[in-house]
Design a protein around this motif. Structure first.
Motif, PDB file in Angstrom:
ATOM      1  N   PRO A 270       0.823  -1.212   0.000  1.00  0.00           N
ATOM      2  CA  PRO A 270       0.000   0.000   0.000  1.00  0.00           C
ATOM      3  C   PRO A 270       0.857   1.261   0.000  1.00  0.00           C
ATOM      4  N   HIS A 271       0.355   2.303  -0.614  1.00  0.00           N
ATOM      5  CA  HIS A 271       1.035   3.585  -0.635  1.00  0.00           C
ATOM      6  C   HIS A 271       0.552   4.428   0.544  1.00  0.00           C
ATOM      7  N   ALA A 272       1.410   5.352   1.000  1.00  0.00           N
ATOM      8  CA  ALA A 272       1.043   6.200   2.137  1.00  0.00           C
ATOM      9  C   ALA A 272      -0.181   7.052   1.836  1.00  0.00           C
ATOM     10  N   CYS A 273      -0.378   7.414   0.583  1.00  0.00           N
ATOM     11  CA  CYS A 273      -1.533   8.223   0.179  1.00  0.00           C
ATOM     12  C   CYS A 273      -2.594   7.341  -0.469  1.00  0.00           C
ATOM     13  N   ASP A 274      -2.919   6.233   0.173  1.00  0.00           N
ATOM     14  CA  ASP A 274      -3.942   5.357  -0.399  1.00  0.00           C
ATOM     15  C   ASP A 274      -5.330   5.801   0.057  1.00  0.00           C
ATOM     16  N   VAL A 275      -6.343   5.023  -0.285  1.00  0.00           N
ATOM     17  CA  VAL A 275      -7.722   5.420   0.000  1.00  0.00           C
ATOM     18  C   VAL A 275      -7.987   5.499   1.496  1.00  0.00           C
ATOM     19  N   ARG A 276      -7.224   4.763   2.296  1.00  0.00           N
ATOM     20  CA  ARG A 276      -7.418   4.852   3.744  1.00  0.00           C
ATOM     21  C   ARG A 276      -6.982   6.219   4.269  1.00  0.00           C
ATOM     22  N   PHE A 277      -5.902   6.758   3.708  1.00  0.00           N
ATOM     23  CA  PHE A 277      -5.498   8.110   4.070  1.00  0.00           C
ATOM     24  C   PHE A 277      -6.541   9.109   3.564  1.00  0.00           C
ATOM     25  N   GLY A 278      -7.044   8.872   2.360  1.00  0.00           N
ATOM     26  CA  GLY A 278      -8.106   9.723   1.837  1.00  0.00           C
ATOM     27  C   GLY A 278      -9.341   9.700   2.714  1.00  0.00           C
ATOM     28  N   LEU A 279      -9.670   8.536   3.254  1.00  0.00           N
ATOM     29  CA  LEU A 279     -10.796   8.408   4.183  1.00  0.00           C
ATOM     30  C   LEU A 279     -10.542   9.241   5.430  1.00  0.00           C
ATOM     31  N   ARG A 280      -9.328   9.157   5.989  1.00  0.00           N
ATOM     32  CA  ARG A 280      -9.042   9.896   7.222  1.00  0.00           C
ATOM     33  C   ARG A 280      -9.155  11.403   7.005  1.00  0.00           C
ATOM     34  N   VAL A 281      -8.660  11.879   5.866  1.00  0.00           N
ATOM     35  CA  VAL A 281      -8.786  13.296   5.539  1.00  0.00           C
ATOM     36  C   VAL A 281     -10.259  13.690   5.459  1.00  0.00           C
ATOM     37  N   THR A 282     -11.064  12.862   4.819  1.00  0.00           N
ATOM     38  CA  THR A 282     -12.499  13.142   4.700  1.00  0.00           C
ATOM     39  C   THR A 282     -13.166  13.180   6.066  1.00  0.00           C
ATOM     40  N   GLU A 283     -12.805  12.248   6.937  1.00  0.00           N
ATOM     41  CA  GLU A 283     -13.401  12.223   8.280  1.00  0.00           C
ATOM     42  C   GLU A 283     -13.100  13.509   9.044  1.00  0.00           C
ATOM     43  N   ILE A 284     -11.861  13.999   8.935  1.00  0.00           N
ATOM     44  CA  ILE A 284     -11.466  15.221   9.648  1.00  0.00           C
ATOM     45  C   ILE A 284     -12.225  16.427   9.104  1.00  0.00           C
ATOM     46  N   LEU A 285     -12.315  16.530   7.779  1.00  0.00           N
ATOM     47  CA  LEU A 285     -13.032  17.644   7.174  1.00  0.00           C
ATOM     48  C   LEU A 285     -14.519  17.596   7.520  1.00  0.00           C
ATOM     49  N   ALA A 286     -15.082  16.409   7.569  1.00  0.00           N
ATOM     50  CA  ALA A 286     -16.501  16.275   7.927  1.00  0.00           C
ATOM     51  C   ALA A 286     -16.740  16.714   9.377  1.00  0.00           C
ATOM     52  N   LEU A 287     -15.814  16.382  10.281  1.00  0.00           N
ATOM     53  CA  LEU A 287     -15.923  16.827  11.657  1.00  0.00           C
ATOM     54  C   LEU A 287     -15.869  18.348  11.740  1.00  0.00           C
ATOM     55  N   ALA A 288     -14.996  18.947  10.941  1.00  0.00           N
ATOM     56  CA  ALA A 288     -14.911  20.408  10.914  1.00  0.00           C
ATOM     57  C   ALA A 288     -16.209  21.018  10.383  1.00  0.00           C
ATOM     58  N   GLU A 289     -16.727  20.450   9.310  1.00  0.00           N
ATOM     59  CA  GLU A 289     -17.938  20.994   8.686  1.00  0.00           C
ATOM     60  C   GLU A 289     -19.125  20.986   9.641  1.00  0.00           C
ATOM     61  N   GLU A 290     -19.195  19.981  10.501  1.00  0.00           N
ATOM     62  CA  GLU A 290     -20.294  19.887  11.449  1.00  0.00           C
ATOM     63  C   GLU A 290     -20.350  21.079  12.392  1.00  0.00           C
ATOM     64  N   GLN A 291     -19.195  21.752  12.583  1.00  0.00           N
ATOM     65  CA  GLN A 291     -19.127  22.876  13.510  1.00  0.00           C
ATOM     66  C   GLN A 291     -19.412  24.229  12.852  1.00  0.00           C
ATOM     67  N   LEU A 292     -19.616  24.228  11.549  1.00  0.00           N
ATOM     68  CA  LEU A 292     -19.826  25.477  10.822  1.00  0.00           C
ATOM     69  C   LEU A 292     -21.306  25.758  10.635  1.00  0.00           C
ATOM     70  N   PRO A 293     -21.670  27.031  10.482  1.00  0.00           N
ATOM     71  CA  PRO A 293     -23.080  27.351  10.216  1.00  0.00           C
ATOM     72  C   PRO A 293     -23.542  26.724   8.902  1.00  0.00           C
ATOM     73  N   ALA A 294     -24.767  26.304   8.841  1.00  0.00           N
ATOM     74  CA  ALA A 294     -25.311  25.728   7.609  1.00  0.00           C
ATOM     75  C   ALA A 294     -25.224  26.738   6.481  1.00  0.00           C
ATOM     76  N   GLY A 295     -24.722  26.255   5.306  1.00  0.00           N
ATOM     77  CA  GLY A 295     -24.629  27.138   4.149  1.00  0.00           C
ATOM     78  C   GLY A 295     -23.413  28.027   4.142  1.00  0.00           C
TER      79      GLY A 295
END
Length: 295
Positions: A270-295
């Motif tokens: 596996p490469h360091a930038c595989d889909v599992r790393f992509g998943l982790r990045v998505t999870e972090i961004l989704a956690l951030a988005e939850e804290q922002l005002p809608a829209g």
């Protein structure tokens, strides 16, 4: 060894300027065909590279050993999940998805099918920046970091080649946020806590806690006034203060990403930038988005 039959999903500016030329020039790759949501654009791009224009994306997957994606993340995630199920190795664009659930489904499909995957985080493959990240990751004692992405390339009037509905809808958090995380995480460690706050227009500020004990901040925007735009990545620690260099074109970086996928597909490593790393990045961004005002 025989060349990897590689299909291309997408016909937009990135696909035309970067993905298709890199696939055509790579000595270990044979373009197996192109599929896009616009039949005319698909036919034109396929003709330019002497390959087949597919009307059925699943037929493209069946004719391919691997697939490169150059489509919006919400289009990419379900299609890449189908490609993995069809046994295709994956060269994905960032972010791999814009919901954690879709990213998890994609990662599970890739793991279940045993296919290789690489996510094209540009800075992790461009020569100067990839070398810098590797050097800092091997250095201990980091105290803090910051990654400021003040982009001004998004044009709401559609005049920019990067203008797109998904960028207008998701903003800097999802478009340049993956770049910031792709260089901070390998050096400072996984994120254990995230705080997000909204600024003007699409500007988002992040405060991140990392597993190494270090902390970092990120400022992410696509709509910065042109004279105030710029990118800075800075680390502070026992070794002093260092800044990420600039340089390295997208085409060369994508060629290196192709190298990485070919190597991973052939070796099974596996490469360091595989889909599992992509998943982790998505999870972090989704956690951030939850804290922002809608829209």
């Amino acid at each position: 060894m025989k060349r990897l039959r590689m299909g291309l999903v997408g016909t937009g500016s990135w696909a035309s300027a970067t993905h298709a030329p890199a696939l055509a020039a790579h000595p270990d790759v044979e373009i197996s065909g192109i599929w896009g949501r616009r039949p005319d654009a698909t036919a034109e791009l396929a003709s330019a590279h002497a390959t087949t224009a597919y009307a059925d994306v699943d037929a493209l997957f069946a004719a391919s050993d691997a697939v490169a994606f150059a489509v919006p993340p919400d289009v990419q995630a379900p299609l890449a999940t189908r490609a993995a199920a069809a046994g295709c190795h994956l060269l994905l664009d960032k972010p791999v998805a814009t919901t954690a659930a879709a990213a998890r489904d994609l990662a599970a499909a890739a793991e279940g099918a045993g296919v290789a995957s690489v996510v094209f985080f540009t800075l992790r493959f461009a020569g100067p920046t990839s070398a810098w990240v590797a050097e800092q990751a091997a250095t201990e004692g980091w105290f803090a970091g910051r990654a400021d992405w003040y982009g001004s390339f998004y044009a709401a009037d559609g005049t920019s080649p990067f203008s797109s509905p998904w960028r207008a809808r998701r903003g800097g958090l999802w478009d340049v946020g993956p770049h910031a995380l792709s260089v901070l995480l390998p050096v400072l460690g996984d994120v254990t806590g995230v705080t997000a706050a909204a600024g003007k227009a699409d500007l988002v500020h992040l405060i991140l806690r990392h597993g190494t004990g270090a902390s970092s901040t990120a400022a992410l925007s696509l709509s910065t006034p042109a004279k105030a735009s710029g990118v800075t990545v800075e680390l502070r620690g026992e070794a002093g203060t260092v800044r990420m260099p600039t340089g390295g074109g997208a085409l060369d970086a994508f060629h290196r990403a192709l190298d990485a996928l070919v190597e991973s597909a052939r070796s099974g490593r596996p490469h360091a930038c595989d889909v599992r790393f992509g998943l982790r990045v998505t999870e972090i961004l989704a956690l951030a988005e939850e804290q922002l005002p809608a829209g």
